[in-house]
Design an enzyme around this catalytic site. Sequence first.
Site, PDB file in Angstrom:
ATOM      1  N   ARG A 144      12.158  15.550   7.261  1.00 51.11           N
ATOM      2  CA  ARG A 144      12.643  14.186   7.542  1.00 51.11           C
ATOM      3  C   ARG A 144      13.770  13.808   6.581  1.00 51.11           C
ATOM      4  NH1 ARG A 144       7.078  11.504   6.889  1.00 51.11           N
ATOM      5  NH2 ARG A 144       8.162   9.494   6.947  1.00 51.11           N
ATOM      6  N   ARG A 148      19.838   5.292  13.246  1.00 50.47           N
ATOM      7  CA  ARG A 148      19.572   6.480  12.447  1.00 50.47           C
ATOM      8  C   ARG A 148      20.640   7.555  12.648  1.00 50.47           C
ATOM      9  NH1 ARG A 148      14.049   6.023  11.568  1.00 50.47           N
ATOM     10  NH2 ARG A 148      13.066   7.670  10.379  1.00 50.47           N
ATOM     11  N   LYS A 167      11.203   0.776   3.553  1.00 51.42           N
ATOM     12  CA  LYS A 167      11.825  -0.017   4.633  1.00 51.42           C
ATOM     13  C   LYS A 167      10.784  -0.895   5.329  1.00 51.42           C
ATOM     14  CE  LYS A 167      13.217   3.642   6.956  1.00 51.42           C
ATOM     15  NZ  LYS A 167      12.718   4.730   6.074  1.00 51.42           N
ATOM     16  N   ARG A 169       0.344   7.067   1.274  1.00 50.65           N
ATOM     17  CA  ARG A 169       0.424   5.973   2.240  1.00 50.65           C
ATOM     18  C   ARG A 169      -0.752   6.005   3.218  1.00 50.65           C
ATOM     19  NH1 ARG A 169       5.652   5.093   5.712  1.00 50.65           N
ATOM     20  NH2 ARG A 169       5.352   7.278   6.222  1.00 50.65           N
ATOM     21  N   ARG A 174      -0.392   9.215   8.425  1.00 48.48           N
ATOM     22  CA  ARG A 174       0.506   9.632   9.493  1.00 48.48           C
ATOM     23  C   ARG A 174       0.616  11.157   9.558  1.00 48.48           C
ATOM     24  NH1 ARG A 174       5.816   5.844   9.072  1.00 48.48           N
ATOM     25  NH2 ARG A 174       6.784   7.875   9.475  1.00 48.48           N
TER      26      ARG A 174
END
Length: 224
Positions: free
Chosen positions: A175, A92, A16, A131, A164
């Site tokens: 998540r 969300r 995203k 990431r 993160r």
Amino acid sequence: MNHLNLIILGPPGAGKGTQADLIARKYKIPHISTGDMFREVLKDEGSELARDLREYVEKGELVPDEIVLKMVKMRLEHDDAQSGFILDGFPRTLEQAKHLDDSLIQIGKNINLVIYLEASFNIILERLAGRRVCLHCSANYHIKYSSPKEEGVCDRCGGELYQREDDKEATIRRRVEIYLEQIEGIIGFYNQKECLLKISGDLDAGDVFKLVESQLVKSNIIGN
Ligand code: AP5
Ligand code: MG
Ligand code: ZN
């Protein structure tokens, strides 16, 4: 060109942020990521809001609607969002989608397109484990798929890259679980409005972007 009021939905790691960034730069609209907004607040460790938010964001739990809605409403009132925006990570919950819709209607706006990126679980895990994010400008990198020129340093701003806190496997699983609980309601809501575009987020980032662009042209949202 019509106003580009866009939403990008999808599971954690679907891409995203990556796609929203490409779209925002090309069409000169702001990239509004609620996750990035929250991580910005967390930088100010002493603030009361940061203490409240940390409990949710770092554990992968949803921030209460009341806080999210207030922040998004304020952000959408900025001058730069008046001729378009791309919302990433919001809405969300069905409640958030309904609120957004109501507040856009009140100011005579609507959403042109909702890009729904799907992604397989093994891909999500690999992407999030690799990431790296810029501490300064929030740009996303991947150690294998989009590595920076210099390890640990942002190409765009020279900022430091970090991992993160919520990109740990157990938190990623949580998540995804929350995402799966919420997504059907949101998809149903936008399906009814006939503005949903489903794309496989497993594809190469460039290919996803091409599909988004061709849909924007096809639906007359942008010219050729
Ligand atoms: P948020 O920051 O929105 O996190 P998320 O939804 O879990 O999504 P990610 O940012 O992890 O993934 P992404 O889809 O943006 O993927 P990316 O492009 O980086 O939210 C964080 C937290 O904030 C939530 O858990 C919650 O606590 C809170 N929150 C936020 N919004 C909220 C709301 N509305 N209500 C309540 N709480 C809220 O890509 C991932 C990696 O893959 C990168 O390394 C990238 O370089 C790479 N990559 C991307 N695309 C490709 C591709 N096509 N091929 C190969 N690699 C790719
Ligand atoms: Mg993101
Ligand atoms: Zn940077």
